[in-house]
Design an enzyme around this catalytic site. Structure first.
Site, PDB file in Angstrom:
ATOM      1  N   GLY A 169       8.859   9.479  18.834  1.00  0.00           N
ATOM      2  CA  GLY A 169       7.900  10.193  19.646  1.00  0.00           C
ATOM      3  C   GLY A 169       7.341   9.468  20.845  1.00  0.00           C
ATOM      4  N   PRO A 220      13.534   6.617  17.342  1.00  0.00           N
ATOM      5  CA  PRO A 220      13.517   6.864  18.786  1.00  0.00           C
ATOM      6  C   PRO A 220      14.699   7.717  19.211  1.00  0.00           C
ATOM      7  CG  PRO A 220      14.326   4.656  18.341  1.00  0.00           C
ATOM      8  CD  PRO A 220      13.861   5.219  17.026  1.00  0.00           C
ATOM      9  N   GLY A 221      14.441   8.675  20.060  1.00  0.00           N
ATOM     10  CA  GLY A 221      15.507   9.486  20.640  1.00  0.00           C
ATOM     11  C   GLY A 221      15.368   9.466  22.143  1.00  0.00           C
ATOM     12  N   ARG A 222      14.352  10.200  22.638  1.00  0.00           N
ATOM     13  CA  ARG A 222      14.073  10.256  24.066  1.00  0.00           C
ATOM     14  C   ARG A 222      13.900   8.847  24.655  1.00  0.00           C
ATOM     15  NH1 ARG A 222      11.166  14.640  26.228  1.00  0.00           N
ATOM     16  NH2 ARG A 222      10.386  14.996  24.132  1.00  0.00           N
ATOM     17  N   ARG A 232      14.329  22.674  30.131  1.00  0.00           N
ATOM     18  CA  ARG A 232      13.030  22.129  29.724  1.00  0.00           C
ATOM     19  C   ARG A 232      11.872  22.589  30.609  1.00  0.00           C
ATOM     20  NH1 ARG A 232      11.942  17.381  29.946  1.00  0.00           N
ATOM     21  NH2 ARG A 232      10.535  17.276  28.150  1.00  0.00           N
ATOM     22  N   TYR A 287       8.887  24.245  28.732  1.00  0.00           N
ATOM     23  CA  TYR A 287       7.672  23.443  28.616  1.00  0.00           C
ATOM     24  C   TYR A 287       6.964  23.166  29.942  1.00  0.00           C
ATOM     25  CZ  TYR A 287      10.499  21.964  24.533  1.00  0.00           C
ATOM     26  OH  TYR A 287      11.310  21.918  23.424  1.00  0.00           O
ATOM     27  N   CYS A 292      20.585  34.254  36.625  1.00  0.00           N
ATOM     28  CA  CYS A 292      19.951  35.522  36.985  1.00  0.00           C
ATOM     29  C   CYS A 292      18.663  35.694  36.194  1.00  0.00           C
ATOM     30  CB  CYS A 292      20.923  36.669  36.713  1.00  0.00           C
ATOM     31  SG  CYS A 292      20.410  38.227  37.463  1.00  0.00           S
ATOM     32  N   TYR A 352      17.587  15.709  25.666  1.00  0.00           N
ATOM     33  CA  TYR A 352      17.272  17.136  25.568  1.00  0.00           C
ATOM     34  C   TYR A 352      17.730  17.937  26.778  1.00  0.00           C
ATOM     35  CZ  TYR A 352      14.471  15.287  21.798  1.00  0.00           C
ATOM     36  OH  TYR A 352      14.082  14.625  20.669  1.00  0.00           O
TER      37      TYR A 352
END
Length: 431
Positions: free
Chosen positions: A248, A291-293, A330, A334, A361, A390
């Protein structure tokens, strides 16, 4: 420049990881995902060193696959010696076919089907992160059929609001993920897990949310989790081998956001855990993180070719590109901030303000609004930063638009990690 792997070369072009982005766009076409492999490896090693320096032996990061999943990223993580977090049989299968050692894989998700569970056990997945009581019994049944004792972690919710976007907050009591500590259900599920013959309960897992810059919620989560561990130990004598605090920590999308010292923050979290363990008279368990992001987010950028430039006098301007919500949903989801650079002329005066729009479109197909840039011309290259997480993983074929390729860059070469989809690929499953 916002990142140290960005520069401007003698041609006046934006460079990324030492490569001319305009030349890469000409070589591979656009839209184009670029990933800085050396930076990914550097960040993995930063996490590994912090956990080795400050946490018990065996503490290790797991790469959160949902951020970016393809065969090559699993090969990189295997070479770097870290574990992986997978959330579907698609991610699992990709890792298996990449040769990743599956005993180092943790299978997450709030609704694993029986076939998912059976497939994972057949392929030797190391751990299930069990989300609920129904799943606990399903894993036990499937393990019994296979004649194995399956290792698991229980995912529990500590009841924390990390003050992030509500769609990426996961640690509150009412979250769809995990088993709440505050309601007493987590304790009940621990007892049920300990009573099952084909289950080995190895520890606990929690995850509070994503894109978090203030590390204080992680300290609070660790304190809550350790108090839960102490309570269970005092009542029932069970102590876990490992505690997974999830992932996170955020990355900078724009210069106004802070730059995180991941090594330093992990050190502080470890100090909190050690202090709490001493107060509770607990042996410090192995600590896992996901951890990813923060491993891949700022290692990626996306290149687009500018198409139409539209000025609506007295209202606003649009710069349309040959990608959009199909390769980066994204902002639509968001309203995520991004740094946008005219890669063809990054140092020219930014005297034009426009919304960067995609080609789909949909009125909501936008990448960023009110971007200051030199007035672009049709055919120039636009770069959107921090798209390593992501973006490819959430890409779609909406409007039957093929997904872009992923090109890896390192100090020795540029190479294709994921091929560009073709029109034939779009129709491949049609009958």
């Amino acid at each position: 420049m916002i990142y140290d792997n960005l520069a401007v070369n003698e041609k006046g072009h934006l460079t990324f990881a030492g490569y001319d982005t305009v030349e890469l766009a000409e070589k591979y076409g656009t839209p184009l995902y670029l990933m800085d492999e050396d930076k990914i490896r550097q960040r993995v090693r930063e996490y590994k060193k912090a956990m080795s320096d400050f946490m018990p032996q065996g503490s290790v990061p797991e790469f959160a696959s949902k951020a970016f999943s393809c065969r090559q990223i699993y090969r990189i993580m295997a070479e770097e010696g870290i574990d992986i977090d997978i959330v579907s049989v698609g991610e699992l299968y990709t890792a298996v076919t990449a040769g990743f050692p599956m005993e180092r894989a943790f299978f997450h998700g709030n609704n694993k089907t029986d076939s998912d569970i059976e497939f994972a056990i057949e392929n030797g997945v190391g751990y299930f992160v069990v989300d609920n009581e129904d799943e606990l019994y399903a894993v036990d049944r499937c393990a019994s059929k296979r004649g194995v004792v399956q290792k698991i972690l229980l995912r529990v919710t500590p009841g924390i609001d990390p003050h992030t976007h509500k769609k990426i907050s996961t640690g509150s009591v009412e979250s769809k993920f995990g088993i709440a500590i505050g309601t007493g259900q987590a304790e009940e599920t621990v007892l049920k897990a300990l009573d099952l013959e084909n289950i080995e309960l190895c520890g606990y897992h929690c995850h509070i949310g994503s894109q978090i810059f203030d590390a204080e919620p992680f300290h609070t989560a660790s304190e809550i989790m350790l108090k839960f561990i102490a309570d269970i130990k005092d009542k029932y004598g069970y102590s876990p081998d490992m505690l997974n605090l999830g992932g996170g920590l955020g990355v900078r999308y724009v210069e106004s956001e802070p730059e995180i010292d991941y090594y330093g923050e992990l050190r502080k979290i470890a100090e909190t855990i050690k202090k709490q363990c001493a107060q509770l008279q607990l042996d410090m368990p192995k600590i896992l993180t996901e951890p990813g992001r923060s491993l891949v987010g700022d290692s990626g950028i996306t290149l687009y070719t500018v198409g139409s430039v539209k000025e609506i006098k007295g209202y606003k301007n649009y710069v349309s590109v040959d990608g959009g919500m199909t390769d980066n949903p994204r902002y639509t989801l968001y309203e995520s901030p991004y740094t946008v650079i005219l890669a063809s002329r990054p140092e020219d005066k930014k005297d034009f303000t426009a919304t960067v729009a995609g080609r789909c479109c949909e009125s909501g197909d936008l990448i960023q609004e009110d971007v200051a840039m030199p007035r672009p011309e049709r055919g120039e290259i636009l770069a959107v930063l921090t798209t390593g997480a992501y973006n490819y993983s959430m890409a779609s074929n909406y409007n039957r638009i093929p997904r872009p390729p992923v090109v890896m860059l390192n100090s020795e070469r540029d190479y294709i990690a994921v091929k560009r989809e073709t029109l034939e690929d779009i129709c491949r499953l049609d009958v």
